[in-house]
Design an enzyme around this catalytic site. Structure first.
Site, PDB file in Angstrom:
ATOM      1  CG  MET A   1      55.426 -23.793   8.716  1.00 19.46           C
ATOM      2  SD  MET A   1      55.567 -23.289   7.624  1.00 19.46           S
ATOM      3  CE  MET A   1      55.420 -23.853   5.725  1.00 19.46           C
ATOM      4  N   GLY A   2      58.929 -24.446  11.258  1.00 17.33           N
ATOM      5  CA  GLY A   2      60.120 -23.394  12.287  1.00 17.33           C
ATOM      6  C   GLY A   2      61.493 -24.459  12.165  1.00 17.33           C
TER       7      GLY A   2
ATOM      8  NE  ARG B   1      39.117 -38.931  17.882  1.00 21.94           N
ATOM      9  CZ  ARG B   1      38.378 -38.167  16.816  1.00 21.94           C
ATOM     10  NH1 ARG B   1      38.289 -36.952  15.669  1.00 21.94           N
ATOM     11  NH2 ARG B   1      37.240 -38.652  16.152  1.00 21.94           N
TER      12      ARG B   1
ATOM     13  CG  ASP C   1      62.395 -20.235  10.734  1.00 25.55           C
ATOM     14  OD1 ASP C   1      60.503 -20.697  10.360  1.00 25.55           O
ATOM     15  OD2 ASP C   1      62.713 -21.035  10.242  1.00 25.55           O
TER      16      ASP C   1
ATOM     17  CD  GLU D   1      58.746 -26.617   8.936  1.00 23.47           C
ATOM     18  OE1 GLU D   1      58.546 -27.207   8.111  1.00 23.47           O
ATOM     19  OE2 GLU D   1      59.606 -25.622   8.871  1.00 23.47           O
TER      20      GLU D   1
ATOM     21  CB  THR E   1      66.643 -12.349   1.052  1.00 25.38           C
ATOM     22  OG1 THR E   1      65.977 -13.348   0.716  1.00 25.38           O
ATOM     23  CG2 THR E   1      66.849 -11.259   0.260  1.00 25.38           C
TER      24      THR E   1
ATOM     25  CE  LYS F   1      61.419 -22.311  -6.477  1.00 25.44           C
ATOM     26  NZ  LYS F   1      60.742 -22.811  -7.203  1.00 25.44           N
TER      27      LYS F   1
ATOM     28  CG  HIS G   1      52.867 -22.437   3.483  1.00 20.42           C
ATOM     29  ND1 HIS G   1      53.078 -23.966   2.894  1.00 20.42           N
ATOM     30  CD2 HIS G   1      53.874 -22.225   2.984  1.00 20.42           C
ATOM     31  CE1 HIS G   1      54.263 -24.136   2.139  1.00 20.42           C
ATOM     32  NE2 HIS G   1      54.708 -22.574   2.887  1.00 20.42           N
ATOM     33  CB  ILE G   2      47.154 -22.301   7.763  1.00 20.87           C
ATOM     34  CG1 ILE G   2      46.052 -23.165   6.405  1.00 20.87           C
ATOM     35  CG2 ILE G   2      46.593 -21.324   8.576  1.00 20.87           C
ATOM     36  CD1 ILE G   2      45.999 -24.024   6.877  1.00 20.87           C
TER      37      ILE G   2
END
Ligand code: F6P
Length: 372
Positions: A186-187, A179, A144, A239, A122, A78, A290-291
């Site tokens: 993530m990505g 099932r 990513d 995601e 950054t 941030k 986040h795992i």
């Protein structure tokens, strides 16, 4: 004549990812033992630079962090000193360019070179400090793996291995109960983690941002597997995957973040939508979140981090400031911060090629992308 380097400073910004600590360790050890420089680390990214908050980094302090995920320097996504929230003197807050404070603090601490470990955001500030005359070296970080100038960034292989393990573990239940299980990975804008983990974990379906999908096509793929005697499917969902009509799922808005949209929840939506069209299967979803970027650093990333870190220290020694360390093929190199940030700004991140060899290979062994 160029001023001789005596002291360097490191900082990490943006989301943590496995490899940051290993890079911090490598640069510190190389700086001290190969070049005889002193090393400090600003804590909480650029906020630490603004507050003059730093720690001395010694070989002893960094020795055992070669495999530890996260960053001992902490991080913030941030705090951009070129647009920083400060008190307005009337009880409120206002955004201001306080980068001069950062430059002053570097001088006060006797820092000759600032080494910035981070992604787009950054590194954009790193470029801006470089434009202000600060000697900066960037070490690109993104799990990513979507930075165009370099083949692979540290953190990606670790995250991909964890993603693979998720799919492996979910396959056990999917297979036992016939099932369909949708697993979100993530990505944000690039499907690399999902594609690699999907392939390695033998997911039946991979849904990635680069290839819009329809539920009908996913259902068709599941039915085809049923008919082939495979009445279970793990659907690996990035995601940032999107429906053919453009639908994406936003998980959260982080108001004070420069990039406020956090994705999340698409696997649950895909599962709901699928259950309506494949009533013969129970459909579940999991979002490990986040795992995927936590835990130890994979062996590959430990080595990659050593290569990035040593190359960064060597660039400093050669006085090649204003650059980002890269790896292309098997060769360490560098690209200017201007070029790296320019490409990210015009959206030239590295994306999965929908017509590329990897996607074709996946399709050849029956993995569906929900596009046909
Ligand atoms: O860019 C790395 C990343 O882990 C993305 O894959 C993800 O969308 C984002 O960061 C999550 O950010 P945060 O940790 O702020 O939720």
């Amino acid at each position: 004549m160029e001023k001789k380097v005596k002291r360097i400073a490191l900082l990490s910004g943006g989301g943590d990812c496995p490899g940051l600590n290993a890079v911090i360790r490598t640069i510190t050890k190389t700086a001290i033992s190969k070049y005889g420089w002193e090393v400090i680390g600003y804590v909480y990214g650029y906020r630490g630079l603004y507050n003059n908050n730093y720690i001395e980094l010694t070989e002893e302090k960094v020795e055992s962090i070669y495999k530890e995920g996260g960053t001992i320097l902490f991080s913030s996504n941030k705090d951009n000193l070129f647009d920083y929230l400060v008190d307005d003197g009337k009880g409120g807050k206002v955004k201001k360019d306080v980068s001069d404070v950062g430059v002053e603090n570097l001088k006060k601490a006797g820092v000759d070179v600032l080494v910035v470990l981070g992604g787009d955001g950054t590194l954009t500030s790193a470029r801006d400090f470089s434009r202000k005359g600060v000697n900066v070296i960037g070490v690109p970080k993104t799990m990513d793996n979507d930075l165009a100038s370099t083949d692979v960034t540290y953190g990606f292989m670790s995250a991909m291995s964890v993603g693979t393990e998720f799919i492996d573990r979910l396959t056990t239940t999917a297979k036992s109960h016939h099932r369909v299980i949708c697993c979100e990975l993530m990505g944000r804008d690039a499907g690399w983690i999902t594609l690699y983990a999907g392939l390695a974990g033998n997911a039946g379906v991979c849904l990635i941002p680069e290839i819009p999908f329809t539920i009908e096509n996913v259902a068709k793929a599941i039915q085809k597997r049923d008919e082939a005697g495979l009445p279970y499917t793990v659907v690996a969902v990035a995601e940032g995957a999107k429906y053919a009509d453009g639908t994406k799922v936003i998980g959260k808005i982080v108001e004070d973040s420069p990039d406020p949209i956090r994705l999340g929840g698409i696997a649950a939506k895909v599962a709901d939508d699928l259950e309506k069209v494949i009533p013969n299967h129970e459909v579940r979803s999991v979002n490990p979140g986040h795992i995927i970027r936590g835990g130890d650093i994979s062996a590959y990333d430990r080595i990659l981090s050593i290569r990035y870190g040593v190359a960064a220290a060597d660039l400093i020694n050669e006085g090649k400031f204003g650059n980002v360390v890269t790896i292309n093929g098997d060769k360490m190199g560098y690209t200017s911060l201007e070029e790296v940030i320019g490409a990210a700004k015009v959206g030239q991140q590295k994306h999965v090629d929908p017509q590329g060899e990897l996607v074709k290979a996946a399709k050849a062994i029956g993995i569906s992308f929900g596009d046909e």
